[in-house]
Design a protein around this motif. Structure first.
Motif, mmCIF file in Angstrom:
data_model
loop_
_atom_site.group_PDB
_atom_site.id
_atom_site.type_symbol
_atom_site.label_atom_id
_atom_site.label_comp_id
_atom_site.label_asym_id
_atom_site.label_seq_id
_atom_site.Cartn_x
_atom_site.Cartn_y
_atom_site.Cartn_z
ATOM 1 N N ARG A 63 -73.356 75.773 108.680
ATOM 2 C CA ARG A 63 -72.694 74.697 109.408
ATOM 3 C C ARG A 63 -72.232 73.605 108.453
ATOM 4 O O ARG A 63 -72.754 73.463 107.347
ATOM 5 C CB ARG A 63 -73.647 74.097 110.454
ATOM 6 N N LYS A 64 -71.283 72.839 108.917
ATOM 7 C CA LYS A 64 -70.798 71.692 108.159
ATOM 8 C C LYS A 64 -71.918 70.664 108.055
ATOM 9 O O LYS A 64 -72.563 70.326 109.040
ATOM 10 C CB LYS A 64 -69.576 71.090 108.849
ATOM 11 N N ASN A 93 -57.763 81.688 106.436
ATOM 12 C CA ASN A 93 -56.407 81.166 106.623
ATOM 13 C C ASN A 93 -56.303 79.682 106.291
ATOM 14 O O ASN A 93 -55.238 79.084 106.477
ATOM 15 C CB ASN A 93 -55.956 81.397 108.069
ATOM 16 N N GLY A 94 -57.395 79.047 105.815
ATOM 17 C CA GLY A 94 -57.376 77.641 105.470
ATOM 18 C C GLY A 94 -57.598 76.718 106.641
ATOM 19 O O GLY A 94 -57.432 75.497 106.507
ATOM 20 N N LYS A 95 -57.990 77.226 107.793
ATOM 21 C CA LYS A 95 -58.221 76.412 108.976
ATOM 22 C C LYS A 95 -59.657 75.903 108.974
ATOM 23 O O LYS A 95 -60.597 76.645 108.711
ATOM 24 C CB LYS A 95 -57.956 77.240 110.232
ATOM 25 N N ALA A 96 -59.823 74.599 109.270
ATOM 26 C CA ALA A 96 -61.152 73.997 109.275
ATOM 27 C C ALA A 96 -61.954 74.475 110.473
ATOM 28 O O ALA A 96 -61.447 74.531 111.596
ATOM 29 C CB ALA A 96 -61.042 72.478 109.290
ATOM 30 N N VAL A 112 -66.199 82.536 104.466
ATOM 31 C CA VAL A 112 -65.675 81.172 104.582
ATOM 32 C C VAL A 112 -65.557 80.569 103.187
ATOM 33 O O VAL A 112 -66.185 81.028 102.226
ATOM 34 C CB VAL A 112 -66.584 80.278 105.443
ATOM 35 N N GLU A 113 -64.743 79.515 103.095
ATOM 36 C CA GLU A 113 -64.665 78.691 101.901
ATOM 37 C C GLU A 113 -65.360 77.372 102.195
ATOM 38 O O GLU A 113 -65.178 76.796 103.265
ATOM 39 C CB GLU A 113 -63.220 78.421 101.498
ATOM 40 N N ILE A 114 -66.159 76.897 101.222
ATOM 41 C CA ILE A 114 -66.875 75.631 101.405
ATOM 42 C C ILE A 114 -66.506 74.682 100.279
ATOM 43 O O ILE A 114 -66.201 75.107 99.159
ATOM 44 C CB ILE A 114 -68.401 75.825 101.469
#
Length: 853
Positions: free
Chosen positions: A556-557, A577-580, A590-592
């Motif tokens: 999680r963020k 896709n670069g969507k938050a 995911v990218e973090i």
């Protein structure tokens, strides 16, 4: 150290005990009975003695012969042709066998140990006797002190007070009741420096009350004042004992306390339990053993390892040093904090079915990315440099049959480690093999990686709609690699697909999901997230960006993530896709953003609750990584010095390497270092992820290195510095281009080979004598062309008998530079007059041939 008795050793070597004892006596060993112990050093001494007795005198000398050839040019003073002078030198280095010296050293070590043991026993006995003497002296001193104290108290009781003395004196002065003089009582004897006034029968020495020197109100008989016993310079001896003045009361005139410690320097050897971590410096090791660091360095030098006081050594080396110095070893579990933190994380909870993670592997240009493009309906391959994938791509797609997460690995030979990571992080492997090309080297390598990771495979035969496709040939070649299809009795599904027409795509997805059903993949989404780092890079605007694959739990963020040597709080979560997004569950890539560095690809990551502990573990891992790296770097041994002698100087190409992502950087370093040979090598001075900075340019200038940028560019300040200092900077976007350029550069650094090219041959038909030139050979050119200014050989019966130059070359009376085949000529050989009819004169030229890797 292994210890055996003489009897056991005789049984092992099958020798009678009496004979073995006699041999040990001749070897200088002190053994006299079969029950005595025999150490490894004593065994070696006995073995060396027996070898010498049986004539084993092979010196085993190691020889290295070095040859040097130096060529120089000598110019003639008269303007004539320069002469090449070649000087050859040959030198042989011999390393003698030190068997005799080794035997002598072992005997000295044995004698030294025996002497140390005898000295230790004597020291212990001396310490025991000294302790007994001190105990008796303390008892005698205590008894004497008690007697002195008792005597002093008796004297004090029998001495009249000052008030009585004063009253008696006043009665004498007034004449009242003075029948006869009264003798004044004796006052305590004062020391040499005392200035107390004398006393007589008529005048009292006591001062009036209230003034200095007045007697105390409590009846104490010690006078006050400047010269009394309270002054440090005044010592009053109550009992008349001279020992009181000789310092028995201590430095300040006080009696020694019964609670004073009686510390004594230990005489017996002290054995310490030394706690050893994974690595330790020489100074810290010496401190743990309470000895000087010079002693540790001396022991290591005798063991064959050179070290300095600040050098870091590994645990195995430190263990040998501690045991050699007679102490015991205790290993420290430095991972206690890390293990406690990991064990505190609770991964229990309700399990649910999760999506499979599928890795696409195979040879380059066999259609891996194009297959994924069709599934994702994107155009990834068109945007790749050179049309090939150069880093791991992670995607998850929703299909009519369920969700699947895909990992696309590169197929180029340089990306072996990336394919291995992809196989370890996956549940199922799709092996891609082109129907028109068949099994290739990277196809075989992908099969090996999948088997090593024990991951099931599904074979996708791509390009089945292309002309020249042969499915049966592909199956036969894969069966040769023990990949057997189900229709042939195996357990692997084969599916023919086409990325252009979409043929077989649905069947491939069904096969993957069927294999996932068999595996029964489950996860606990309610637990903290954990998984693997797929890729990482450094972004100019966003900092460190890491691509993670969540394998269990939910990320999680705002979570605190520990990934390898790096940690940080998740500031943002982005999908492929670069969507938050706010969270990512199992099997989601995911990218973090938020880590304090770029973690290594393939490292595991976990979500932790305590930021302080996470930072502590990250710092510990970084320190441990540096210490282990330095320990390996400086582990030079004395025995390696001789083996390095005689090696020619290695030419080095220094490189500063910057790449866009960690995976590409790892592949580049591996590929460039694989080009190293005994003559030339690539030295990676610095490497990293991100753009080229002025610091990189400064380092390249200092180390005379070339800068390679792989999918990155230099910033403005770095460009100005590079242009001003004329540093070689090259940009690349395809990995095999940089490999080819470095290979060409290394090939140019290789010493060229020398090859002899025969230009022509002339046969001697007659011999003439000239008063000017001496012996002249009349020749016929039978092959090639004979040149005047090139080297020659004289052959007789096809054996070289002379090598030199021509003195003259003439056609009839004219001097010429060359004579072609089939023509006659006169040849004068310089400094050689033994040419005979039938000899052949061969003209040749030495040519340098460039070498390649």
């Amino acid at each position: 150290m292994t210890v055996q008795t003489v009897k056991i050793l005789s049984e092992l070597v099958k020798t009678p005990v009496d004979k073995l004892l006699a041999q040990m006596k001749d070897a200088g060993l002190p053994h006299k009975s079969e029950d005595q112990d025999v150490s490894d050093v004593e065994k070696q001494i006995l073995l060396n003695y027996l070898k010498r007795q049986h004539g084993d005198e092979d010196d085993g000398a190691q020889r290295i012969t070095l040859q040097r050839k130096k060529t120089s040019t000598l110019s003639r003073g008269d303007g004539g042709k320069a002469v090449n002078v070649a000087v050859k030198k040959k030198r042989t280095y011999v390393k003698r066998n030190d068997a005799d010296e080794e035997l002598q050293k072992q005997q000295e070590v044995l004698a030294q140990r025996q002497a140390e043991e005898q000295a230790r026993l004597e020291a212990e006995e001396q310490a025991r006797l000294e302790a007994e003497r001190k105990l008796e002296a303390e008892k005698a001193a205590k008894a004497k002190a008690e007697a002195e104290e008792k005597a002093r108290q008796e004297v004090v009781k029998s001495t009249p007070s000052n008030a009585d003395v004063q009253n008696h004196t006043e009665q004498n002065d007034s004449g009242i009741g003075a029948a006869e003089p009264v003798e004044a009582p004796k006052q305590p004897k004062v020391t040499k420096k005392a200035s107390q006034p004398a006393m007589d029968n008529k005048k009292s020495p006591v001062a009036p009350k209230g003034k200095k020197g007045a007697p105390r109100q409590d009846g104490d008989n010690k006078p006050r004042g400047r010269n009394n016993s309270d002054n440090k310079r005044s010592r009053v001896n109550v009992n008349g004992d001279d020992d009181y003045r000789r310092g028995k009361l201590g430095r300040k005139g006080k009696k020694p306390s019964k609670q004073e410690h009686g510390f004594q320097k230990p005489t017996a050897p002290q054995i310490h339990e030394v706690a050893l971590p994974e690595s330790i410096t020489v100074a810290d090791l010496a401190e743990k053993m309470t000895i000087k660091a010079a002693e540790v360095i001396k022991v290591m030098f005798k063991m064959g390892a050179m070290a300095t006081i600040n050098q870091t050594i590994d645990r195995d080396t430190a263990t040998l040093v501690v045991e050699e110095m007679g102490h015991t070893v205790k290993y420290i579990d430095e991972n206690a904090v890390e293990n406690d933190m990991i064990e505190a994380i609770d991964y229990d909870g309700e399990e649910i079915k999760r999506a499979p993670v599928v890795t696409v592997m195979g040879h380059v240009d066999h259609g891996k990315t194009s297959l994924l493009d069709y599934i994702r309906t994107t155009r990834v391959a068109a945007g790749e440099s050179g049309g090939i994938t150069q880093h791991i791509g992670a995607y998850h797609v929703e299909t009519p049959h369920g969700m699947i997460s895909f990992l696309d690995t590169p197929g180029h030979a340089a990306f072996t480690s990336m394919r291995a990571r992809g196989a370890k992080a996956t549940d199922i492997v799709i092996l891609v093999c082109a129907a028109d090309d068949g099994v290739m080297p990277q196809t075989i390598e992908a099969i090996q990686h999948a088997r090593a990771a024990e991951v099931p495979m599904v074979v996708a035969m791509t390009k089945v709609d292309k002309e020249g496709a042969d499915i049966d040939r592909v199956k036969n070649e894969l069966v040769a690699q023990e990949v057997v299809p189900e229709e042939w009795g195996g357990d692997i599904q084969f599916v023919g697909v086409s990325a252009k027409s979409g043929e077989g795509i649905e069947e491939l997805l069904e096969a993957v999901l069927l294999q996932a059903e068999v595996l029964e993949l489950n996860a606990v989404p309610s637990s903290p997230g954990k998984g693997v780092v797929v890729e990482s890079r450094l972004d100019r605007g966003r900092g460190s960006v890491a691509t993670l694959l969540v394998q269990n739990g939910t990320l999680r963020k705002g979570d605190i993530v520990l990934a390898g040597l790096q940690m940080g709080r998740v500031r943002a979560l982005l999908d492929e896709n670069g969507k938050a997004i706010d969270s990512a569950g199992p099997s989601i890539p995911v990218e973090i953003l938020g880590l304090d560095g770029t973690p290594e690809a393939g490292e595991e990551f976990i979500v932790v609750a305590d930021e302080r502990k996470a930072r502590e573990v990250a710092n510990f891992r970084q320190g441990k990584y540096r210490e282990v790296r330095f320990a390996r770097q400086y582990s030079a041994k004395l025995e390696n010095l001789f083996s390095e002698m005689g090696k020619d100087e290695v030419r080095t190409l220094n490189v500063v390497l910057k790449a866009d992502v960690r995976g590409s950087l790892e592949a580049l370093i591996k590929s460039l270092t694989d080009l190293n040979t005994e003559e030339v090598q690539v030295n990676i001075v610095s490497s990293g992820v991100g753009g080229i900075t002025e610091t990189d340019a400064t380092l390249a200038l200092a180390s005379e290195a070339v800068i390679f940028g792989f999918n990155v560019r230099a910033d403005a300040s770095a460009k100005q510095f590079i242009e001003r200092e004329s540093i070689d900077l090259r940009y690349y976007s395809v990995i095999y281009n940089i490999i080819d350029d470095v290979k060409s550069a290394l090939s140019g650094m290789l010493t060229p080979d020398l090859r002899e090219d025969i230009q022509g041959t002339a046969e001697v038909r007659d011999v003439f004598r000239s008063p000017k030139f001496g012996l002249i050979a009349g020749c016929m050119v039978i092959e090639g062309t004979v040149y005047r200014n090139k080297q020659i050989r004289v052959l007789r019966d096809d054996v070289v008998i002379y090598e030199g130059e021509l003195e003259s070359l003439r056609r009839f009376k004219d001097a010429v530079n060359e004579v072609s085949k089939g023509m006659e000529c006169g040849i004068g050989v310089k400094n050689y007059n033994d040419v005979k009819v039938g000899d052949k004169i061969e003209v040749f030229e030495t040519v340098e041939v460039a070498r390649t890797l």
